[in-house]
Design a protein around this motif. Sequence first.
Motif, PDB file in Angstrom:
ATOM      1  N   ARG A 126       0.851  -1.187   0.000  1.00 34.09           N
ATOM      2  CA  ARG A 126       0.000   0.000   0.000  1.00 34.09           C
ATOM      3  C   ARG A 126       0.887   1.237   0.000  1.00 34.09           C
ATOM      4  O   ARG A 126       2.072   1.176   0.278  1.00 34.09           O
ATOM      5  N   MET A 149       0.709   5.282   1.609  1.00 36.03           N
ATOM      6  CA  MET A 149       0.005   6.022   2.654  1.00 36.03           C
ATOM      7  C   MET A 149       0.304   7.516   2.540  1.00 36.03           C
ATOM      8  O   MET A 149       1.366   7.920   2.060  1.00 36.03           O
ATOM      9  N   PHE A 165      -7.840   2.997   2.447  1.00 36.91           N
ATOM     10  CA  PHE A 165      -7.735   3.019   3.898  1.00 36.91           C
ATOM     11  C   PHE A 165      -7.942   4.443   4.402  1.00 36.91           C
ATOM     12  O   PHE A 165      -7.412   5.387   3.823  1.00 36.91           O
ATOM     13  N   VAL A 193      -6.213   5.441   9.562  1.00 38.57           N
ATOM     14  CA  VAL A 193      -5.282   4.395   9.988  1.00 38.57           C
ATOM     15  C   VAL A 193      -4.285   5.026  10.967  1.00 38.57           C
ATOM     16  O   VAL A 193      -3.688   6.056  10.651  1.00 38.57           O
ATOM     17  N   PRO A 217      -4.362  -2.349   8.594  1.00 39.52           N
ATOM     18  CA  PRO A 217      -5.103  -1.086   8.496  1.00 39.52           C
ATOM     19  C   PRO A 217      -6.602  -1.252   8.282  1.00 39.52           C
ATOM     20  O   PRO A 217      -7.366  -0.342   8.567  1.00 39.52           O
ATOM     21  N   TRP A 218      -7.043  -2.399   7.799  1.00 38.08           N
ATOM     22  CA  TRP A 218      -8.460  -2.661   7.595  1.00 38.08           C
ATOM     23  C   TRP A 218      -9.190  -2.877   8.921  1.00 38.08           C
ATOM     24  O   TRP A 218     -10.411  -2.785   8.964  1.00 38.08           O
ATOM     25  N   GLY A 253      -7.880   0.900  11.421  1.00 43.55           N
ATOM     26  CA  GLY A 253      -8.556   2.046  10.826  1.00 43.55           C
ATOM     27  C   GLY A 253      -9.772   1.499  10.097  1.00 43.55           C
ATOM     28  O   GLY A 253     -10.455   0.612  10.604  1.00 43.55           O
ATOM     29  N   GLU A 311     -11.234   0.267   6.002  1.00 49.46           N
ATOM     30  CA  GLU A 311     -10.985   0.020   4.585  1.00 49.46           C
ATOM     31  C   GLU A 311     -12.301   0.109   3.831  1.00 49.46           C
ATOM     32  O   GLU A 311     -13.229  -0.646   4.109  1.00 49.46           O
ATOM     33  N   GLN A 331     -13.896  -0.860   0.667  1.00 48.72           N
ATOM     34  CA  GLN A 331     -13.573  -1.948  -0.250  1.00 48.72           C
ATOM     35  C   GLN A 331     -13.739  -1.543  -1.718  1.00 48.72           C
ATOM     36  O   GLN A 331     -14.633  -0.767  -2.066  1.00 48.72           O
ATOM     37  N   ARG A 350     -11.651   2.198  16.930  1.00 50.63           N
ATOM     38  CA  ARG A 350     -11.019   2.810  15.758  1.00 50.63           C
ATOM     39  C   ARG A 350     -10.913   4.324  15.937  1.00 50.63           C
ATOM     40  O   ARG A 350     -11.814   4.953  16.463  1.00 50.63           O
ATOM     41  N   GLN A 394      -4.700   0.701  -1.142  1.00 55.05           N
ATOM     42  CA  GLN A 394      -4.258  -0.694  -1.113  1.00 55.05           C
ATOM     43  C   GLN A 394      -3.832  -1.126  -2.511  1.00 55.05           C
ATOM     44  O   GLN A 394      -4.376  -0.665  -3.517  1.00 55.05           O
TER      45      GLN A 394
END
Length: 174
Positions: free
Chosen positions: A19, A21, A46, A49, A57-58, A61, A63, A65, A135, A144
Amino acid sequence: PSKWKVSDGVITSHPGGDRIMSKRIYHDFVLRLEWNVSPQGNSGVFIRVPSQEDRRPWSTGFEVQITSAPRDDSHCTGSVYGVTAVNPRPDETPDVWHTYEIRCFRDQVRVKSDGVVVVDMSYDDPRYAEAMKTRPRSGYIGLQDSHVGKNDQNNTIKYRNIRIQPLGPDAAAE
């Protein structure tokens, strides 16, 4: 990372790219971007995070999809992995450019896919509170990699026109 390429304003990932960031932490923001996933593809965006080096991170934090593979409403495009399903289900046509608008303001997280609200959740809503309670309300934003078939380099995820607008305390743009 080496599995990520940038050409003509498009960021492309092949499997195995992990990934990328953001450099800074965002609290309240609107993220707009376009994405294009190959057939049977899987990726995600994401948000919030807690660390750039976070290995999950899913779940630490969120995700949002991205997929074109057949999945249920809790794991399809637009769903927030491990938190909530989409309603309605968005278009998941592969090899087509789609848009996301992800808005995080205070306790609310809203996802629009191709202009349609598919997720609208809050840390205070009992339907989501348990999954959201640990979270953070701020964090890094990430993209991602193409997350399917590490040996099939034909699977890709592409991103373009990525814009992040921080929001002030009154939800106005900073």
